[in-house]
Design an enzyme around this catalytic site. Structure first.
Site, PDB file in Angstrom:
ATOM      1  N   ARG A  13     -20.200  49.980 117.547  1.00 30.34           N
ATOM      2  CA  ARG A  13     -18.974  49.359 117.009  1.00 30.34           C
ATOM      3  C   ARG A  13     -17.717  50.198 117.250  1.00 30.34           C
ATOM      4  NH1 ARG A  13     -19.458  50.286 110.466  1.00 30.34           N
ATOM      5  NH2 ARG A  13     -20.089  52.450 110.567  1.00 30.34           N
ATOM      6  N   HIS A  71      -3.279  40.663  87.282  1.00 32.53           N
ATOM      7  CA  HIS A  71      -2.183  41.639  87.296  1.00 32.53           C
ATOM      8  C   HIS A  71      -2.117  42.364  88.642  1.00 32.53           C
ATOM      9  CE1 HIS A  71       0.255  45.113  86.616  1.00 32.53           C
ATOM     10  NE2 HIS A  71      -0.774  45.934  86.614  1.00 32.53           N
ATOM     11  N   SER A 106     -21.223  44.512 107.104  1.00 30.52           N
ATOM     12  CA  SER A 106     -21.565  45.811 107.677  1.00 30.52           C
ATOM     13  C   SER A 106     -21.843  45.687 109.165  1.00 30.52           C
ATOM     14  CB  SER A 106     -22.810  46.383 106.987  1.00 30.52           C
ATOM     15  OG  SER A 106     -23.259  47.507 107.721  1.00 30.52           O
ATOM     16  N   ARG A 162       2.824  42.245  99.607  1.00 28.54           N
ATOM     17  CA  ARG A 162       2.367  41.656 100.873  1.00 28.54           C
ATOM     18  C   ARG A 162       2.910  40.260 101.145  1.00 28.54           C
ATOM     19  NH1 ARG A 162       1.011  46.232 103.459  1.00 28.54           N
ATOM     20  NH2 ARG A 162      -0.420  47.482 102.191  1.00 28.54           N
ATOM     21  N   ARG A 216      -5.747  49.128 101.258  1.00 27.37           N
ATOM     22  CA  ARG A 216      -4.962  50.139 100.532  1.00 27.37           C
ATOM     23  C   ARG A 216      -4.778  49.753  99.069  1.00 27.37           C
ATOM     24  NH1 ARG A 216      -2.135  53.754 103.308  1.00 27.37           N
ATOM     25  NH2 ARG A 216      -2.241  54.769 101.286  1.00 27.37           N
TER      26      ARG A 216
HETATM   27  C1  LIG Z   1       5.714  47.175 103.647  1.00 25.83           C
HETATM   28  C2  LIG Z   1       4.678  48.249 103.438  1.00 25.83           C
HETATM   29  C3  LIG Z   1       4.626  49.341 104.278  1.00 25.83           C
HETATM   30  C4  LIG Z   1       3.672  50.345 104.088  1.00 25.83           C
HETATM   31  N1  LIG Z   1       3.612  51.388 104.964  1.00 25.83           N
HETATM   32  C5  LIG Z   1       2.687  52.357 104.787  1.00 25.83           C
HETATM   33  C6  LIG Z   1       2.587  53.461 105.692  1.00 25.83           C
HETATM   34  O1  LIG Z   1       3.362  53.571 106.631  1.00 25.83           O
HETATM   35  N2  LIG Z   1       1.624  54.386 105.496  1.00 25.83           N
HETATM   36  C7  LIG Z   1       0.745  54.301 104.446  1.00 25.83           C
HETATM   37  O2  LIG Z   1      -0.103  55.179 104.306  1.00 25.83           O
HETATM   38  N3  LIG Z   1       0.797  53.273 103.588  1.00 25.83           N
HETATM   39  C8  LIG Z   1       1.733  52.297 103.722  1.00 25.83           C
HETATM   40  N4  LIG Z   1       1.763  51.241 102.853  1.00 25.83           N
HETATM   41  C9  LIG Z   1       0.777  51.180 101.782  1.00 25.83           C
HETATM   42  C10 LIG Z   1       1.386  51.554 100.417  1.00 25.83           C
HETATM   43  O3  LIG Z   1       1.789  52.918 100.426  1.00 25.83           O
HETATM   44  C11 LIG Z   1       0.351  51.343  99.294  1.00 25.83           C
HETATM   45  O4  LIG Z   1      -0.766  52.163  99.547  1.00 25.83           O
HETATM   46  C12 LIG Z   1      -0.151  49.927  99.228  1.00 25.83           C
HETATM   47  O5  LIG Z   1       0.928  49.016  99.251  1.00 25.83           O
HETATM   48  C13 LIG Z   1      -0.954  49.720  97.938  1.00 25.83           C
HETATM   49  O6  LIG Z   1      -0.072  49.709  96.856  1.00 25.83           O
HETATM   50  P1  LIG Z   1      -0.531  50.167  95.413  1.00 25.83           P
HETATM   51  O7  LIG Z   1      -0.918  51.610  95.407  1.00 25.83           O
HETATM   52  O8  LIG Z   1       0.573  49.743  94.460  1.00 25.83           O
HETATM   53  O9  LIG Z   1      -1.804  49.220  95.143  1.00 25.83           O
HETATM   54  P2  LIG Z   1      -3.151  49.521  94.364  1.00 25.83           P
HETATM   55  O10 LIG Z   1      -3.963  50.522  95.074  1.00 25.83           O
HETATM   56  O11 LIG Z   1      -3.779  48.167  94.110  1.00 25.83           O
HETATM   57  O12 LIG Z   1      -2.699  50.150  93.018  1.00 25.83           O
HETATM   58  C14 LIG Z   1      -2.031  49.358  92.031  1.00 25.83           C
HETATM   59  C15 LIG Z   1      -1.361  50.338  91.079  1.00 25.83           C
HETATM   60  O13 LIG Z   1      -2.405  51.053  90.401  1.00 25.83           O
HETATM   61  C16 LIG Z   1      -2.014  52.419  90.250  1.00 25.83           C
HETATM   62  N5  LIG Z   1      -2.995  53.259  90.952  1.00 25.83           N
HETATM   63  C17 LIG Z   1      -4.067  52.838  91.662  1.00 25.83           C
HETATM   64  N6  LIG Z   1      -4.769  53.872  92.107  1.00 25.83           N
HETATM   65  C18 LIG Z   1      -4.119  54.981  91.667  1.00 25.83           C
HETATM   66  C19 LIG Z   1      -4.353  56.384  91.821  1.00 25.83           C
HETATM   67  N7  LIG Z   1      -5.399  56.851  92.497  1.00 25.83           N
HETATM   68  N8  LIG Z   1      -3.484  57.211  91.261  1.00 25.83           N
HETATM   69  C20 LIG Z   1      -2.414  56.762  90.569  1.00 25.83           C
HETATM   70  N9  LIG Z   1      -2.134  55.453  90.382  1.00 25.83           N
HETATM   71  C21 LIG Z   1      -2.989  54.580  90.932  1.00 25.83           C
HETATM   72  C22 LIG Z   1      -0.598  52.538  90.806  1.00 25.83           C
HETATM   73  O14 LIG Z   1       0.320  52.329  89.775  1.00 25.83           O
HETATM   74  C23 LIG Z   1      -0.496  51.387  91.765  1.00 25.83           C
HETATM   75  O15 LIG Z   1       0.824  50.923  91.983  1.00 25.83           O
HETATM   76  C24 LIG Z   1       2.733  50.249 103.017  1.00 25.83           C
HETATM   77  C25 LIG Z   1       2.800  49.143 102.168  1.00 25.83           C
HETATM   78  C26 LIG Z   1       3.748  48.143 102.364  1.00 25.83           C
HETATM   79  C27 LIG Z   1       3.771  46.966 101.436  1.00 25.83           C
END
Ligand SMILES: Cc1cc2nc3c(=O)[nH]c(=O)nc-3n(C[C@H](O)[C@H](O)[C@H](O)COP(=O)(O)OP(=O)(O)OC[C@H]3O[C@@H](n4cnc5c(N)ncnc54)[C@H](O)[C@@H]3O)c2cc1C
Length: 300
Positions: free
Chosen positions: A193, A211, A115, A220, A105
């Site tokens: 798979r 960063h 793969s 995490r 994510r």
């Molecule tokens: C404790 C916990 C519980 C969670 N539970 C769930 C759940 O139930 N269901 C679920 O689906 N997910 C869940 N997640 C996943 C969460 O919603 C995030 O997808 C994940 O933590 C990645 O975070 P991020 O987007 O900050 O990271 P990254 O994808 O690395 O992005 C880093 C930063 O870049 C920016 N960014 C990156 N891509 C984009 C984009 N396309 N548009 C705009 N800004 C962008 C944002 O500012 C983002 O904060 C969970 C995460 C945690 C830690």
């Protein structure tokens, strides 16, 4: 002559920045869970690269005024994040698929995964240790709480192992026709798979800048993250500390172990603490940090 010109004297061959503590662990596998590992394949840049990038952006004014440590802490505390993006790390990670699904994510990394269309996965799946098994938490819908007797834990481990072995029995029977003569129901690997359990292990190369790495660790290495991904994140925290000790310290102080307050909480806090906070020695804060704290509370 400014800092940057000094770093690149004309006519002199350059050497790449190296961090001895990182060079020592390059390629070394650190075991994770029951069959996983994490290892550093490569890294680019060091704390000096971050400082230098910040000075490009701030100009000569920062040269004399701030120490490297002070500058790194300022960048971290003020979310001036792009200088940290100048450094990158490439990891080789072996992890269960359910952990990989959480990990992937984080969209700001570059990933190459093994793969299972191309190769047959080996029979390796995650079975939690007895002390890591727990019932559903009654207060946290995403978590676990409590524990089991050794007998009950053994029963649960047996159920998990039997289910995974059963999936792998079918998988092997369908996919091993290319690699051996014992296939019973030959099927392409890309379809075979689909019977694999989420506990099966996968592997990938994962490259990310410092960063976004810290954003990953913020989420995490947090107690709210599932334990199985947290152990990987905690190992990466140690690697980050080896790579960039001052940055890691600032990350712990301003991000990982810090808390933000809502406006309502700030109001309450301010009312509770309605007494002067004096001196730059307060809680080990610098004068600037103390002022930032007072600003948050709305104090003069
Ligand atoms: C404790 C916990 C519980 C969670 N539970 C769930 C759940 O139930 N269901 C679920 O689906 N997910 C869940 N997640 C996943 C969460 O919603 C995030 O997808 C994940 O933590 C990645 O975070 P991020 O987007 O900050 O990271 P990254 O994808 O690395 O992005 C880093 C930063 O870049 C920016 N960014 C990156 N891509 C984009 C984009 N396309 N548009 C705009 N800004 C962008 C944002 O500012 C983002 O904060 C969970 C995460 C945690 C830690």
């Amino acid at each position: 002559m400014n800092e940057i010109d000094r770093a690149y004297p004309e006519g002199k061959p350059l050497t790449r920045p190296a961090v001895p503590a990182m060079d020592q662990i390059l390629g070394r596998k650190f075991p994770m869970l029951d069959h996983g590992f994490i290892r550093v394949i490569d890294y680019m840049g060091d704390e000096g690269a971050i400082v230098q990038a910040a000075r490009v952006s701030y100009g000569q004014g920062t040269e004399a005024k701030s120490s490297d440590r002070g500058l790194l802490r300022y960048l971290m505390s003020h979310h001036h994040s792009t200088p940290f993006e100048m450094c990158e790390i490439k990891l080789h990670v072996k992890l269960p698929i359910f952990v990989a699904r959480q990990w992937i994510r984080h969209r700001t990394a570059n990933v190459n995964e093994v793969s299972a269309r191309y190769s047959v996965l080996s029979r390796e799946f995650y079975t939690p240790a007895a002390e890591d098994l727990a019932p559903q938490s009654l207060t946290n819908k995403q978590g676990r709480a409590g524990g089991y007797s050794p007998e009950m834990a053994a029963v649960l481990q047996g159920l998990i192992t039997d289910a995974c072995n059963s999936s792998f029995n079918v998988y092997d029977a369908m996919t091993k026709e290319v690699d051996g003569p014992h296939a019973i129901y030959p099927l392409s690997r890309e379809l075979g798979r689909i019977v694999l359990p989420l506990a099966a292990y996968t592997e990938w190369y994962w490259k990310i800048d410092a960063h976004n790495l810290m954003n990953f660790l913020r989420l995490r290495a947090d107690p709210h993250a599932q334990w199985e991904i947290r152990v990987y994140a905690e190992k990466i925290c140690q690697i980050l500390q080896d790579w960039m000790p001052t940055v890691y310290e600032a990350f712990c102080d301003y991000v990982l172990n810090a808390k933000s307050f809502s406006a309502m909480e700030l109001g309450l806090l301010s009312a509770y603490l309605a007494k002067p906070v004096n001196g730059p020695e307060h809680a080990g804060m610098t004068a600037r940090e103390l002022q930032a704290f007072k600003d948050k509370l709305g104090w003069a």
